[in-house]
Scaffold this motif. Structure first.
Motif, PDB file in Angstrom:
ATOM      1  N   ALA A 152       0.832  -1.204   0.000  1.00  0.00           N
ATOM      2  CA  ALA A 152       0.000   0.000   0.000  1.00  0.00           C
ATOM      3  C   ALA A 152       0.867   1.256   0.000  1.00  0.00           C
ATOM      4  CB  ALA A 152      -0.927  -0.006   1.209  1.00  0.00           C
ATOM      5  N   PHE A 153       1.986   1.191   0.732  1.00  0.00           N
ATOM      6  CA  PHE A 153       2.906   2.329   0.770  1.00  0.00           C
ATOM      7  C   PHE A 153       3.484   2.596  -0.616  1.00  0.00           C
ATOM      8  CE2 PHE A 153       7.087   4.233   1.246  1.00  0.00           C
ATOM      9  CZ  PHE A 153       6.846   5.282   2.120  1.00  0.00           C
ATOM     10  N   ARG A 154       3.885   1.544  -1.318  1.00  0.00           N
ATOM     11  CA  ARG A 154       4.453   1.719  -2.657  1.00  0.00           C
ATOM     12  C   ARG A 154       3.429   2.278  -3.634  1.00  0.00           C
ATOM     13  NH1 ARG A 154       7.136  -3.572  -4.830  1.00  0.00           N
ATOM     14  NH2 ARG A 154       5.155  -4.383  -4.053  1.00  0.00           N
ATOM     15  N   GLU A 155       2.195   1.849  -3.499  1.00  0.00           N
ATOM     16  CA  GLU A 155       1.157   2.310  -4.416  1.00  0.00           C
ATOM     17  C   GLU A 155       0.748   3.755  -4.139  1.00  0.00           C
ATOM     18  OE1 GLU A 155      -2.166  -0.257  -4.612  1.00  0.00           O
ATOM     19  OE2 GLU A 155      -1.023  -2.000  -5.281  1.00  0.00           O
ATOM     20  N   GLY A 156       1.124   4.265  -2.973  1.00  0.00           N
ATOM     21  CA  GLY A 156       0.758   5.632  -2.626  1.00  0.00           C
ATOM     22  C   GLY A 156       1.549   6.692  -3.346  1.00  0.00           C
ATOM     23  N   GLY A 157       2.653   6.302  -3.963  1.00  0.00           N
ATOM     24  CA  GLY A 157       3.435   7.254  -4.741  1.00  0.00           C
ATOM     25  C   GLY A 157       4.400   8.084  -3.898  1.00  0.00           C
ATOM     26  N   PHE A 158       4.906   9.159  -4.500  1.00  0.00           N
ATOM     27  CA  PHE A 158       5.969   9.957  -3.897  1.00  0.00           C
ATOM     28  C   PHE A 158       5.543  10.618  -2.591  1.00  0.00           C
ATOM     29  CE2 PHE A 158       7.872  14.184  -3.351  1.00  0.00           C
ATOM     30  CZ  PHE A 158       9.199  13.827  -3.185  1.00  0.00           C
TER      31      PHE A 158
END
Length: 219
Positions: free
Chosen positions: A6-12
């Motif tokens: 989920a953290f990775r999919e949240g973007g920058f």
């Protein structure tokens, strides 16, 4: 979906939110240790010990009692005891208490206000990530072919929602913990004010015993 995914999919924008979360934890640990561990002082027992030493005329012994505890309250009272040993006037003793309080109160409140700021900034950062995610999503859909439109839209919405969620995950505890730490700090400040007034009144009631000069008579 795992937390890391989920953290990775949240973007920058997830990285500023992560930095805010780490800062929140650091402040909470530091202030909790200071407010509850370093300030573990029973004010009634301290005041009783104070008056017992004062009635015996053992002012230096009272200073030693203050030195045994590094709580702000004991430091404020120590200032008063040092002035009392020097046979000051009423105003001198009051000034010593005020000076000690002015020095210690900022130490009690230090960095707590940042938690409220972190709560607001985390919410706004999550909202910014939501907006940028939606913009990226609709921009990708506008330029994508029919086969990839659904995938691009889903990816952008996932980024937007994850930023919102993680921003709130940081903001809600930050605001809640701010209220707890601020309440504890105010309690300690109230204790300082209460014991300072009680100590000053006790000294005035026993002025002759301690050799304290009355300002009105001195003038």
């Amino acid at each position: 979906m795992g937390l890391f995914a989920a953290f990775r999919e949240g973007g920058f924008m997830m990285y500023p939110i992560l930095a805010l979360g780490i800062a929140m934890l650091a402040i909470v640990v530091d202030r909790s240790h200071f407010l509850w561990v370093k300030n573990k002082l029973n004010k009634e027992h301290f005041f009783k010990s104070l008056t017992n030493h004062l009635l015996k005329g053992d002012l230096e012994g009272m200073i030693l009692v203050c030195d045994q505890n590094q709580a702000p309250l004991s430091k404020v009272i120590k200032n008063c005891m040092i002035r009392l040993v020097n046979k000051g006037r009423d105003s001198d003793i009051q000034a010593a208490l005020d000076e000690g309080a002015m020095t210690e109160v900022p130490n009690i409140e230090k960095r707590i206000g940042f938690l409220a700021v972190i709560g607001n900034v985390a919410t706004l950062t999550g909202l910014l990530g939501t907006i940028t995610g939606l913009i990226r999503s609709f921009a990708a859909v506008a330029n994508a072919d029919a086969a990839t439109k659904a995938a691009e839209l889903t990816k952008g919405i996932s980024e937007a929602m994850n930023c919102t969620a993680f921003g709130l995950i940081v903001a809600v505890p930050a605001v809640f913990l701010y209220s707890i730490l601020q309440s504890r700090a105010q309690h300690l400040i109230d204790d300082i004010n209460e014991i300072s007034i009680r100590t000053f009144n006790f000294i005035l009631a026993n002025r002759e015993r301690f050799g304290v000069h009355d300002d009105e008579k001195a003038s």
